[in-house]
Enzyme design. Structure first.
Site, PDB file in Angstrom:
ATOM      1  N   GLY A 122       0.817  -1.221   0.000  1.00 57.48           N
ATOM      2  CA  GLY A 122       0.000   0.000   0.000  1.00 57.48           C
ATOM      3  C   GLY A 122       0.845   1.262   0.000  1.00 57.48           C
ATOM      4  O   GLY A 122       1.012   1.883  -1.032  1.00 57.48           O
ATOM      5  N   ASP A 167       1.282  -5.717 -15.244  1.00 62.33           N
ATOM      6  CA  ASP A 167       1.099  -4.692 -14.218  1.00 62.33           C
ATOM      7  C   ASP A 167       1.766  -3.407 -14.683  1.00 62.33           C
ATOM      8  O   ASP A 167       2.944  -3.408 -15.031  1.00 62.33           O
ATOM      9  CB  ASP A 167       1.726  -5.172 -12.905  1.00 62.33           C
ATOM     10  CG  ASP A 167       1.723  -4.116 -11.820  1.00 62.33           C
ATOM     11  OD1 ASP A 167       0.872  -3.204 -11.870  1.00 62.33           O
ATOM     12  OD2 ASP A 167       2.565  -4.219 -10.905  1.00 62.33           O
ATOM     13  N   HIS A 205      -0.564  -7.200 -11.167  1.00 61.27           N
ATOM     14  CA  HIS A 205       0.112  -6.806  -9.930  1.00 61.27           C
ATOM     15  C   HIS A 205       0.032  -7.898  -8.875  1.00 61.27           C
ATOM     16  O   HIS A 205       1.005  -8.167  -8.181  1.00 61.27           O
ATOM     17  CB  HIS A 205      -0.541  -5.515  -9.422  1.00 61.27           C
ATOM     18  CG  HIS A 205       0.208  -4.843  -8.313  1.00 61.27           C
ATOM     19  ND1 HIS A 205       1.445  -4.279  -8.499  1.00 61.27           N
ATOM     20  CD2 HIS A 205      -0.108  -4.635  -7.003  1.00 61.27           C
ATOM     21  CE1 HIS A 205       1.858  -3.737  -7.351  1.00 61.27           C
ATOM     22  NE2 HIS A 205       0.933  -3.943  -6.434  1.00 61.27           N
TER      23      HIS A 205
END
Length: 469
Positions: free
Chosen positions: A89, A391, A443
């Site tokens: 994140g 990705d 991803h």
């Protein structure tokens, strides 16, 4: 706060008697472990393995506690290694992603009412420990809201090390087990940083010590590695995959100085133009699969947040791009939280796949992880880096540019590796590190190519190069 559920008086009496008789039981550890045992999750199919979940307090003064979920191996769990999985994140949940749509044993149905089995779960090969980290992610919490504004790389690594030490006291059967760390995305920071903390910690704890953590290696997928090389590699990917025009490509290269930690206004304008006017409505984490059409999904909005350390801030056959929505339905159910021993302090916000507060207030982030990789290579750890090649957020070109500047000696030259008689990707083996691409994966590699991801995991655990045929 630790889990506060009560043990039955008869069970408590048994543990106490065994301890008094010198039977080698740790009363508190055994009780805590049994309190964390999951009998059955709502809507769960029958399974042959044990599961545990709960909290480990990592800072008593601030009341910081991290939530974990252990899914033991399907068979032979006492002989198989322990693998810690971390999502990035920063601020995204390993329960939402790793456990529920990537490598965990279960998938969540569309209604959020029940679970079904993942035939490519990594607990076929190892005991998998999912950790929601740092505090403020998922069910992990802190009693000081100021912590949510001061999170960063250093504290995340410190808390994760404290978590492991205390978790292994609760689960002493794993203390000397082979231990690996895996994950993806911004865990490209978490994983090597934690590995270095463990390595430094072990220097003061010889292998015969009860405090020794038997770390053997790390496995990093589509990981953030170096701000400069990642940025150059990302722009290159956009242009070579026809996501941006020649004009914007050259505008970004001319206006952006990626040696700076912060982009200039002209650089941001060029990048924003590319994202808002040239990309189109695609899933930037998987550019060739459909995006979720749900307009009211908080998960979808969380997924498009700028990922720290990148320029941008899905499953089995029949890929469902809205799978994150199902996780938010399921883990906000009171009966699910009760079964998981989660939210025992009544956290004053909903469980979400990602926390916007953390990514917006992240305080320290290493510019480059390459020096840490060099230290871990020197320490002799098994290090594999893999990359899904569809990705565009942390693309394969970014990873290759970063790895190229480690200047490692090649042991086995670039070759195609195979899974089920098809090219699974390409790989090259260096002195101290193996790199592999996974063909057709975004991803979250295990989400898009679960069979190929499982082959990578098996080869990594075995310490053998990926199959040539």
């Amino acid at each position: 706060m630790e889990n506060q559920n009560n043990v039955s008086p008869s069970l408590q009496l048994l543990f106490t008697c065994l301890a008094l008789l010198g039977c080698g039981f740790s009363v508190s550890g055994t009780v805590e472990r049994e309190l964390d045992r999951i009998s059955c999750l709502p809507g769960q199919p029958p399974v042959p393995f044990d599961q545990y979940s709960g909290y480990i307090t990592v800072n008593e003064d601030h009341g910081r506690a991290l939530f974990y979920w252990l899914t033991e191996a399907v068979s032979g769990s006492s002989q198989k290694p322990l693998v810690l999985w971390l999502n990035g994140g920063p601020g995204c949940s390993s329960v939402a992603y790793g456990a529920s749509e990537e490598i965990g044993p279960f998938r969540i149905n569309r209604t959020g009412e029940s679970l079904f089995l993942n035939k490519y779960s990594w607990n076929k090969e190892a005991n998998i420990l999912f950790l929601e980290s740092p505090a403020g992610v998922g069910f992990s919490y802190t009693n000081r809201t100021s912590d949510l504004k001061t999170s960063g790389d250093n504290r995340t690594a410190e808390d994760a090390l404290i978590f492991l030490i205390r978790w292994m006291s609760r689960f002493p059967q794993y203390k000397y087990r082979e231990f690996y760390i895996s994950g993806e995305s911004y865990a490209g920071h978490y994983i090597p940083q934690l590995a270095k903390r463990i390595h430094d910690y072990n220097k003061a704890s010889p292998p015969s010590s009860t405090n020794f953590i038997n770390l053997k290696g790390i496995l990093v997928g589509n990981g953030v590695m170096d701000n400069y090389y990642d940025s150059i590699g990302t722009v290159t990917y956009w242009w070579t995959h026809s996501m941006i025009s020649d004009r914007i490509y050259h505008s970004i290269l001319n206006s952006c100085n990626f040696t700076n930690a912060k982009n200039s206004p002209p650089c941001n304008r060029a990048i924003n133009y590319a994202m808002n006017h040239e990309f189109g409505d695609i899933d930037q984490y998987s550019i060739y699969t459909p995006s979720c059409a749900s307009s009211n999904s908080t998960a979808v909005s969380a997924r498009s947040v700028r990922l720290k350390g990148t320029l941008l801030s899905r499953r089995r056959h029949g890929y469902d791009p809205c799978t994150e929505n199902y996780a938010e339905k399921y883990y906000n159910r009171v009966d699910v939280q009760r079964a998981l021993h989660a939210n025992v302090t009544s956290i004053p916000y909903k469980w979400t796949a990602c926390s916007d507060k953390l990514i917006k207030n992240w305080k320290d982030s290493e510019f480059s992880m390459l020096p840490t990789y060099r230290e871990l290579i020197k320490a002799g750890l098994r290090i594999w880096v893999f990359s899904g090649d569809t990705d565009s957020v942390v693309p394969v070109t970014a990873t290759r540019f970063s790895l190229g500047h480690l200047n490692l000696t090649t042991k086995i030259r670039w070759y195609p590796w195979y899974a089920h008689k098809q090219v699974g990707g390409w790989t090259e083996v260096y002195e101290g590190l193996t790199f592999a691409t996974v063909r057709g994966a975004g991803h979250e590699v295990p989400l898009f190519q679960p069979s190929r991801a499982l082959q990578v995991f098996r080869s990594f655990l075995a310490g053998k190069p990926l199959p040539k045929s």
